[in-house]
Design an enzyme around this catalytic site. Structure first.
Site, PDB file in Angstrom:
ATOM      1  N   HIS A  92       0.830  -1.203   0.000  1.00  0.00           N
ATOM      2  CA  HIS A  92       0.000   0.000   0.000  1.00  0.00           C
ATOM      3  C   HIS A  92       0.866   1.255   0.000  1.00  0.00           C
ATOM      4  O   HIS A  92       0.621   2.196  -0.771  1.00  0.00           O
ATOM      5  CB  HIS A  92      -0.915  -0.011   1.225  1.00  0.00           C
ATOM      6  CG  HIS A  92      -1.659   1.268   1.448  1.00  0.00           C
ATOM      7  ND1 HIS A  92      -2.917   1.503   0.931  1.00  0.00           N
ATOM      8  CD2 HIS A  92      -1.327   2.393   2.125  1.00  0.00           C
ATOM      9  CE1 HIS A  92      -3.324   2.710   1.278  1.00  0.00           C
ATOM     10  NE2 HIS A  92      -2.373   3.275   2.010  1.00  0.00           N
ATOM     11  N   GLU A  93       1.874   1.277   0.869  1.00  0.00           N
ATOM     12  CA  GLU A  93       2.730   2.464   0.957  1.00  0.00           C
ATOM     13  C   GLU A  93       3.542   2.659  -0.317  1.00  0.00           C
ATOM     14  O   GLU A  93       3.713   3.789  -0.782  1.00  0.00           O
ATOM     15  CB  GLU A  93       3.651   2.354   2.174  1.00  0.00           C
ATOM     16  CG  GLU A  93       2.931   2.317   3.513  1.00  0.00           C
ATOM     17  CD  GLU A  93       2.044   3.532   3.757  1.00  0.00           C
ATOM     18  OE1 GLU A  93       2.377   4.627   3.242  1.00  0.00           O
ATOM     19  OE2 GLU A  93       1.020   3.399   4.452  1.00  0.00           O
ATOM     20  N   HIS A  97       1.561   4.413  -2.947  1.00  0.00           N
ATOM     21  CA  HIS A  97       1.551   5.882  -2.900  1.00  0.00           C
ATOM     22  C   HIS A  97       2.699   6.457  -3.730  1.00  0.00           C
ATOM     23  O   HIS A  97       2.534   7.469  -4.416  1.00  0.00           O
ATOM     24  CB  HIS A  97       1.693   6.363  -1.454  1.00  0.00           C
ATOM     25  CG  HIS A  97       0.431   6.280  -0.646  1.00  0.00           C
ATOM     26  ND1 HIS A  97      -0.756   6.854  -1.058  1.00  0.00           N
ATOM     27  CD2 HIS A  97       0.174   5.710   0.560  1.00  0.00           C
ATOM     28  CE1 HIS A  97      -1.690   6.637  -0.135  1.00  0.00           C
ATOM     29  NE2 HIS A  97      -1.150   5.939   0.847  1.00  0.00           N
ATOM     30  N   GLU A 113      -5.986   6.944  -1.107  1.00  0.00           N
ATOM     31  CA  GLU A 113      -5.908   5.776  -0.225  1.00  0.00           C
ATOM     32  C   GLU A 113      -6.486   4.538  -0.919  1.00  0.00           C
ATOM     33  O   GLU A 113      -5.900   3.456  -0.879  1.00  0.00           O
ATOM     34  CB  GLU A 113      -6.664   6.045   1.080  1.00  0.00           C
ATOM     35  CG  GLU A 113      -5.964   7.005   2.022  1.00  0.00           C
ATOM     36  CD  GLU A 113      -4.684   6.430   2.596  1.00  0.00           C
ATOM     37  OE1 GLU A 113      -4.581   5.196   2.740  1.00  0.00           O
ATOM     38  OE2 GLU A 113      -3.760   7.209   2.881  1.00  0.00           O
TER      39      GLU A 113
END
Length: 262
Positions: A129-130, A133, A190
């Site tokens: 997920h990070e 970004h 997100e």
């Protein structure tokens, strides 16, 4: 001829910038990106060095090997990123249930996260997920929006360190809590990172179904949370529903199963 009102002028400048810097994210979402990859990588690297001086770094060999193992499995699936070489991973000794990734290939994982991410697949959910970004250039997008909103800021250079814009830049990288400025990722960003991260972890040989279990753990760890309408993050229930839908649409990946153990 009447002079152009300041509000109208701001709108015209914003429109011009939006057209000239329009881009598409990995999921096809339209973005405005004013800064180069090299500029953002430099900012990310500088910020990471500052954090390493301020935060306590965990030196436990097994913990670091475990986090590195999960991270390596995911980053091995990525195309080479311009502006930096290898991804750097640092484990910070803190009760924070948190992790982050910065432009320039910098990843920070807090030991508190390892109490909630119960296995390699759940940790891969967060790290994927990070990294999502970074791949989707969300920091660039946020900083670009901030620059457009304040037309008095210089938008031609990222030499922000040591200036009055330094805190805003740190916040754009997702480090607002540490620097006293809050510029959270929006719901669209997100959700987009959830999708990118899910694809990455599945491609790397982690179980995507564990992403749902991770967010169930997060819900328990966070206790009550504000209504989704009042939060920039999707609610845990919405996040879980969206992940389950995305899992059902994933292609049939058949990579070797990862075996990272703490």
């Amino acid at each position: 001829m009447k002079p152009i009102r300041p509000l109208l002028l701001t709108g015209l400048i914003t429109a011009v910038l939006s057209i000239s810097a329009c881009s598409s994210s990995p999921t096809g979402r339209q973005q405005v990106l004013l800064f180069s990859t090299n500029d953002m990588s430099q900012l990310g690297a500088q910020s990471f060095e500052e954090l390493k001086k301020q935060e306590k770094i965990n030196t436990d060999v097994k913990t670091n090997q475990y986090v590195q193992c999960v991270t390596n499995a995911i980053t091995a699936r990525l195309d080479p990123q311009s502006g930096f070489g290898q991804w750097e991973v640092v484990v910070f000794d803190s009760e924070q249930v948190n992790a982050f990734a910065l432009p320039g290939g910098k990843i920070g994982v807090y030991t508190g996260l390892l109490e909630v991410a119960k296995n390699q697949d759940q940790l891969a959910t967060v790290i994927g997920h990070e990294i999502g970004h970074v791949i989707a250039q969300h920091s660039n997008e946020r900083l670009s929006r901030s620059q457009i909103a304040d037309i008095g800021l210089q938008i031609s250079s990222m030499a922000i360190s040591g200036t009055e814009y330094h805190s805003a830049a740190m916040a754009a990288l997702g480090l607002g809590v540490q620097y006293g400025v809050l510029m959270p990722y929006g719901r669209a960003q997100e959700s987009e990172s959830d999708i990118i991260g899910l694809r990455l972890m599945a491609e790397a040989g982690f179980d995507p179904n564990q992403s749902v279990e991770l967010w169930k753990n997060m819900a328990k760890a966070s206790g009550g949370q504000p209504p989704e309408l009042l939060s920039t993050h999707p609610s845990h229930s919405t996040r879980i529903d969206d992940l389950e839908k995305e899992i059902s649409r994933l292609p049939a990946y058949n990579p070797p199963r990862q075996n990272c153990r703490l």
